[in-house]
Design a protein around this motif. Structure first.
Motif, PDB file in Angstrom:
ATOM      1  N   PHE A 235       8.435 -12.415 -10.077  1.00 50.84           N
ATOM      2  CA  PHE A 235       7.450 -11.696  -9.285  1.00 50.84           C
ATOM      3  C   PHE A 235       7.595 -10.212  -9.573  1.00 50.84           C
ATOM      4  N   GLU A 236       6.627  -9.469  -9.139  1.00 48.36           N
ATOM      5  CA  GLU A 236       6.692  -8.018  -9.291  1.00 48.36           C
ATOM      6  C   GLU A 236       6.431  -7.359  -7.947  1.00 48.36           C
ATOM      7  N   VAL A 237       7.052  -6.217  -7.753  1.00 46.47           N
ATOM      8  CA  VAL A 237       6.864  -5.435  -6.545  1.00 46.47           C
ATOM      9  C   VAL A 237       6.404  -4.049  -6.981  1.00 46.47           C
ATOM     10  N   THR A 238       5.308  -3.594  -6.412  1.00 46.97           N
ATOM     11  CA  THR A 238       4.803  -2.275  -6.778  1.00 46.97           C
ATOM     12  C   THR A 238       4.005  -1.685  -5.622  1.00 46.97           C
ATOM     13  N   ILE A 239       3.660  -0.437  -5.778  1.00 45.46           N
ATOM     14  CA  ILE A 239       2.825   0.255  -4.794  1.00 45.46           C
ATOM     15  C   ILE A 239       1.435   0.407  -5.386  1.00 45.46           C
ATOM     16  N   VAL A 240       0.454  -0.097  -4.655  1.00 49.21           N
ATOM     17  CA  VAL A 240      -0.943  -0.011  -5.061  1.00 49.21           C
ATOM     18  C   VAL A 240      -1.733   0.337  -3.809  1.00 49.21           C
ATOM     19  N   SER A 241      -2.144   1.550  -3.688  1.00 49.01           N
ATOM     20  CA  SER A 241      -2.863   1.965  -2.494  1.00 49.01           C
ATOM     21  C   SER A 241      -4.374   1.852  -2.691  1.00 49.01           C
ATOM     22  N   ALA A 242      -5.018   1.150  -1.765  1.00 47.74           N
ATOM     23  CA  ALA A 242      -6.472   1.025  -1.835  1.00 47.74           C
ATOM     24  C   ALA A 242      -7.165   2.372  -1.663  1.00 47.74           C
TER      25      ALA A 242
ATOM     26  N   ALA B  57      -0.054  -4.354   3.842  1.00 44.43           N
ATOM     27  CA  ALA B  57      -0.690  -3.072   4.139  1.00 44.43           C
ATOM     28  C   ALA B  57      -0.708  -2.824   5.636  1.00 44.43           C
ATOM     29  N   GLY B  58      -0.572  -1.573   5.995  1.00 43.89           N
ATOM     30  CA  GLY B  58      -0.632  -1.169   7.394  1.00 43.89           C
ATOM     31  C   GLY B  58      -1.876  -0.353   7.663  1.00 43.89           C
ATOM     32  N   GLY B  59      -2.051   0.035   8.906  1.00 44.68           N
ATOM     33  CA  GLY B  59      -3.208   0.864   9.270  1.00 44.68           C
ATOM     34  C   GLY B  59      -4.516   0.156   8.997  1.00 44.68           C
TER      35      GLY B  59
ATOM     36  N   ALA C  85      -5.461  -1.150   6.339  1.00 45.24           N
ATOM     37  CA  ALA C  85      -5.093  -2.372   5.611  1.00 45.24           C
ATOM     38  C   ALA C  85      -6.201  -2.923   4.723  1.00 45.24           C
ATOM     39  N   HIS C  86      -6.779  -2.085   3.913  1.00 36.38           N
ATOM     40  CA  HIS C  86      -7.847  -2.535   3.022  1.00 36.38           C
ATOM     41  C   HIS C  86      -7.348  -3.171   1.730  1.00 36.38           C
ATOM     42  N   LEU C  87      -6.086  -2.977   1.398  1.00 32.97           N
ATOM     43  CA  LEU C  87      -5.567  -3.461   0.116  1.00 32.97           C
ATOM     44  C   LEU C  87      -5.800  -4.957  -0.113  1.00 32.97           C
ATOM     45  N   PRO C  88      -5.406  -5.851   0.786  1.00 31.69           N
ATOM     46  CA  PRO C  88      -5.612  -7.274   0.490  1.00 31.69           C
ATOM     47  C   PRO C  88      -7.082  -7.635   0.239  1.00 31.69           C
ATOM     48  N   GLY C  89      -7.969  -7.131   1.055  1.00 28.52           N
ATOM     49  CA  GLY C  89      -9.389  -7.448   0.895  1.00 28.52           C
ATOM     50  C   GLY C  89      -9.998  -6.864  -0.358  1.00 28.52           C
ATOM     51  N   MET C  90      -9.632  -5.651  -0.684  1.00 30.69           N
ATOM     52  CA  MET C  90     -10.177  -5.030  -1.891  1.00 30.69           C
ATOM     53  C   MET C  90      -9.661  -5.733  -3.150  1.00 30.69           C
TER      54      MET C  90
ATOM     55  N   GLY D  28       0.786  -1.216   0.000  1.00 26.05           N
ATOM     56  CA  GLY D  28       0.000   0.000   0.000  1.00 26.05           C
ATOM     57  C   GLY D  28       0.820   1.267   0.000  1.00 26.05           C
ATOM     58  N   SER D  29       2.086   1.185   0.432  1.00 24.47           N
ATOM     59  CA  SER D  29       2.933   2.364   0.541  1.00 24.47           C
ATOM     60  C   SER D  29       4.395   1.933   0.493  1.00 24.47           C
ATOM     61  N   ASP D  30       5.257   2.851   0.097  1.00 25.59           N
ATOM     62  CA  ASP D  30       6.682   2.518   0.089  1.00 25.59           C
ATOM     63  C   ASP D  30       7.223   2.277   1.492  1.00 25.59           C
ATOM     64  N   SER D  31       6.524   2.764   2.495  1.00 25.55           N
ATOM     65  CA  SER D  31       6.962   2.509   3.874  1.00 25.55           C
ATOM     66  C   SER D  31       6.791   1.034   4.252  1.00 25.55           C
ATOM     67  N   ASP D  32       6.030   0.268   3.462  1.00 29.86           N
ATOM     68  CA  ASP D  32       5.852  -1.163   3.692  1.00 29.86           C
ATOM     69  C   ASP D  32       7.010  -1.987   3.127  1.00 29.86           C
ATOM     70  N   LEU D  33       7.850  -1.374   2.298  1.00 27.74           N
ATOM     71  CA  LEU D  33       8.909  -2.121   1.615  1.00 27.74           C
ATOM     72  C   LEU D  33       9.889  -2.824   2.550  1.00 27.74           C
ATOM     73  N   PRO D  34      10.320  -2.217   3.650  1.00 27.71           N
ATOM     74  CA  PRO D  34      11.232  -2.960   4.529  1.00 27.71           C
ATOM     75  C   PRO D  34      10.649  -4.290   5.020  1.00 27.71           C
ATOM     76  N   VAL D  35       9.344  -4.358   5.205  1.00 27.35           N
ATOM     77  CA  VAL D  35       8.692  -5.604   5.621  1.00 27.35           C
ATOM     78  C   VAL D  35       8.542  -6.543   4.422  1.00 27.35           C
ATOM     79  N   MET D  36       8.085  -6.023   3.305  1.00 31.04           N
ATOM     80  CA  MET D  36       7.797  -6.845   2.134  1.00 31.04           C
ATOM     81  C   MET D  36       9.068  -7.382   1.472  1.00 31.04           C
ATOM     82  N   LYS D  37      10.185  -6.730   1.726  1.00 32.97           N
ATOM     83  CA  LYS D  37      11.468  -7.139   1.160  1.00 32.97           C
ATOM     84  C   LYS D  37      11.795  -8.594   1.511  1.00 32.97           C
TER      85      LYS D  37
END
Length: 167
Positions: free
Chosen positions: A24-31, A57-59, A61-66, A2-11
């Motif tokens: 695989f692909e890595v990108t930012i997609v904000s819900a 996603a943080g906060g 965290a709607h991205l996975p569900g949407m 959802g945000s570039d601030s998530d990258l340290p975790v997603m890495k």
């Protein structure tokens, strides 16, 4: 994510997929901030050859569900620990999906398990890719066991005091 601030975790998940030699692909997609981009991403995922989606996603965290609401591919949600509530808010947002919109959910900040789960999902395919991933997963599990057994041997042969001194 959802945000570039998530990258340290997603890495960590990206590193697992890279280790397994999987594209695989890595990108930012904000819900919330790029909803049209999210919809396009989700609706075109299968046509682009994706076999599973890992959405961190943080906060709220709607991205996975949407994303899961718009695609029938497996979606694995990674709750990302934010600055408040220690990521429990994200965990609850992802895991509490309504009936009919499943999202697999891993532990807070555990992109490693999300990647391993995605690999396990793809490994059930009776295809060259599925068989290759199955082989690599079997080796990964065997290597983990060997690593733990080496630690057991070191602990049991040298005692706990020597073990803690060498770490």
């Amino acid at each position: 994510m959802g945000s570039d601030s998530d990258l340290p975790v997603m890495k960590a998940g990206a590193e697992i997929l890279k280790k397994f030699g999987v594209e695989f692909e890595v990108t930012i997609v904000s819900a919330h901030r790029t909803p049209e981009r999210m919809a396009t991403f989700a609706k075109n995922a299968r046509a682009r050859g994706l076999k599973a989606i890992i959405a961190g996603a943080g906060g709220a965290a709607h991205l996975p569900g949407m994303v899961a609401a718009m695609v029938t591919l497996p979606v694995i949600g990674v709750p990302v620990k934010g600055s408040t509530l220690d990521g429990v808010d994200s965990l609850h947002s992802i895991v509490q999906m309504p009936r009919g919109v499943p999202v697999a959910t891993v532990a807070i900040n555990n992109a490693t398990n999300a990647a391993l789960l995605a690999l396990r999902i793809v490994s059930v395919e009776n295809s060259p890719l599925g068989r290759e991933i199955r082989y690599k997963l079997d080796k990964y599990v065997s290597d983990m066991e060997s690593e733990v057994m080496a630690k057991v041997e070191r602990l049991e042969s040298g005692g706990w005091e020597a073990y803690t001194m060498r770490k």
